[in-house]
Design a protein around this motif. Sequence first.
Motif, PDB file in Angstrom:
ATOM      1  N   VAL A  57       0.870  -1.169   0.000  1.00 48.59           N
ATOM      2  CA  VAL A  57       0.000   0.000   0.000  1.00 48.59           C
ATOM      3  C   VAL A  57       0.906   1.218   0.000  1.00 48.59           C
ATOM      4  O   VAL A  57       1.501   1.569   1.019  1.00 48.59           O
ATOM      5  N   ASN A  58       1.019   1.839  -1.165  1.00 47.96           N
ATOM      6  CA  ASN A  58       2.038   2.858  -1.392  1.00 47.96           C
ATOM      7  C   ASN A  58       1.588   4.231  -0.893  1.00 47.96           C
ATOM      8  O   ASN A  58       0.711   4.857  -1.507  1.00 47.96           O
ATOM      9  N   PRO A  59       2.183   4.744   0.175  1.00 48.29           N
ATOM     10  CA  PRO A  59       1.694   6.010   0.734  1.00 48.29           C
ATOM     11  C   PRO A  59       1.899   7.208  -0.182  1.00 48.29           C
ATOM     12  O   PRO A  59       1.148   8.184  -0.096  1.00 48.29           O
ATOM     13  N   THR A  60       2.894   7.161  -1.074  1.00 45.80           N
ATOM     14  CA  THR A  60       3.204   8.349  -1.870  1.00 45.80           C
ATOM     15  C   THR A  60       2.186   8.611  -2.977  1.00 45.80           C
ATOM     16  O   THR A  60       2.223   9.670  -3.607  1.00 45.80           O
ATOM     17  N   GLN A  61       1.270   7.674  -3.232  1.00 45.35           N
ATOM     18  CA  GLN A  61       0.259   7.931  -4.253  1.00 45.35           C
ATOM     19  C   GLN A  61      -1.074   8.342  -3.653  1.00 45.35           C
ATOM     20  O   GLN A  61      -2.063   8.517  -4.375  1.00 45.35           O
ATOM     21  N   PHE A  62      -1.128   8.515  -2.342  1.00 45.94           N
ATOM     22  CA  PHE A  62      -2.326   9.003  -1.671  1.00 45.94           C
ATOM     23  C   PHE A  62      -2.131  10.472  -1.339  1.00 45.94           C
ATOM     24  O   PHE A  62      -1.097  10.858  -0.770  1.00 45.94           O
ATOM     25  N   GLY A  63      -3.123  11.279  -1.660  1.00 49.95           N
ATOM     26  CA  GLY A  63      -3.060  12.698  -1.344  1.00 49.95           C
ATOM     27  C   GLY A  63      -3.676  13.004   0.009  1.00 49.95           C
ATOM     28  O   GLY A  63      -4.249  12.123   0.676  1.00 49.95           O
ATOM     29  N   GLU A  64      -3.587  14.254   0.401  1.00 49.91           N
ATOM     30  CA  GLU A  64      -4.167  14.694   1.665  1.00 49.91           C
ATOM     31  C   GLU A  64      -5.678  14.473   1.655  1.00 49.91           C
ATOM     32  O   GLU A  64      -6.367  14.802   0.692  1.00 49.91           O
ATOM     33  N   GLY A  65      -6.186  13.849   2.715  1.00 49.18           N
ATOM     34  CA  GLY A  65      -7.613  13.590   2.809  1.00 49.18           C
ATOM     35  C   GLY A  65      -8.073  12.342   2.089  1.00 49.18           C
ATOM     36  O   GLY A  65      -9.272  12.016   2.113  1.00 49.18           O
ATOM     37  N   GLU A  66      -7.161  11.627   1.427  1.00 52.26           N
ATOM     38  CA  GLU A  66      -7.543  10.375   0.774  1.00 52.26           C
ATOM     39  C   GLU A  66      -7.491   9.222   1.770  1.00 52.26           C
ATOM     40  O   GLU A  66      -7.170   9.410   2.940  1.00 52.26           O
ATOM     41  N   ASP A  67      -7.799   8.008   1.276  1.00 52.54           N
ATOM     42  CA  ASP A  67      -8.121   6.912   2.181  1.00 52.54           C
ATOM     43  C   ASP A  67      -6.943   5.988   2.507  1.00 52.54           C
ATOM     44  O   ASP A  67      -7.116   4.779   2.640  1.00 52.54           O
ATOM     45  N   LEU A  68      -5.744   6.537   2.696  1.00 57.78           N
ATOM     46  CA  LEU A  68      -4.590   5.692   3.002  1.00 57.78           C
ATOM     47  C   LEU A  68      -4.826   4.860   4.255  1.00 57.78           C
ATOM     48  O   LEU A  68      -4.623   3.640   4.258  1.00 57.78           O
TER      49      LEU A  68
END
Length: 288
Positions: A57-68
């Motif tokens: 689950v790659n954290p760098t492709q999730f933006g602020e407020g997304e569902d990481l």
Amino acid sequence: MQTASTLDMLRTALAALREGGGTVGFVPTMGALHEGHLSLVRRAREDCDHVVASIFVNPTQFGEGEDLDAYPRQLAEDAAMLEAEGVALLWAPTVEAMYPAGFATSVSVAGVSAGLCGAARPGHFDGVATVVAKLFNQVRPDRAFFGEKDYQQLAVIRTMARDLDLACPQVDSIIGVPTVREADGLALSSRNRYLSADERAAAAALPAAMRETIVALESGEPVAATLAAMGERLIAAGFDQPDYVTLADADTLAPLDALGSAPARLLVAARIGGTRLIDNMAVGPARA
């Protein structure tokens, strides 16, 4: 099936796998596996001697407020599914293994990443390109397999491989596998599980509207009006205003204002409830 969680473990396992010869097919995933992912594994098994899959689950492709934080993580269940499908090696690194202290490099792909989901999710495709470049360097597969459901992602990865002269895999060995759909046409996605029962029933309007729109486009209806009408149908079905409803060149993803002789793609992103759904279908000569 072996499971590696460190680079040393991965390199040792890959060396043993390659000792007897044969080609290596690679299926990168973020886990929460479903039949769409398993179709990639099955295609890899058809084309290659050994299959390696990854779950990260790659954290760098999730933006602020997304569902990481909310993104489903079920490593044991996913590993059992992969083993049942004949995967030889699972690469399941930690965040620290992928992005060690001091990590300072990013891969950015201009052009194909700029619009569509790239516009709605700034930085998303930089994260995708960076992690996939790392995964390719770590596994060095002969072929890699990605679902066409994430069509813009596939275009970004192919462009990156071409521009960086990647050898393992070469751009022509990055294989797009057709989208797997449920009985009512909804594309399989790990995020579908976020839908309530009512939202899930309403979501079937998305592929239905896309099919109707494709018929209209191929019949010669004006592109702008036809796409606008599709957006209105989605809103009437319970979706929010779509992020985009676009007819694009199938290779460059450049928007089209008319359907010509070149392959095209209808691409859509829209939210229903709190869930953002994306989908795409071929239009014109590329259609089977």
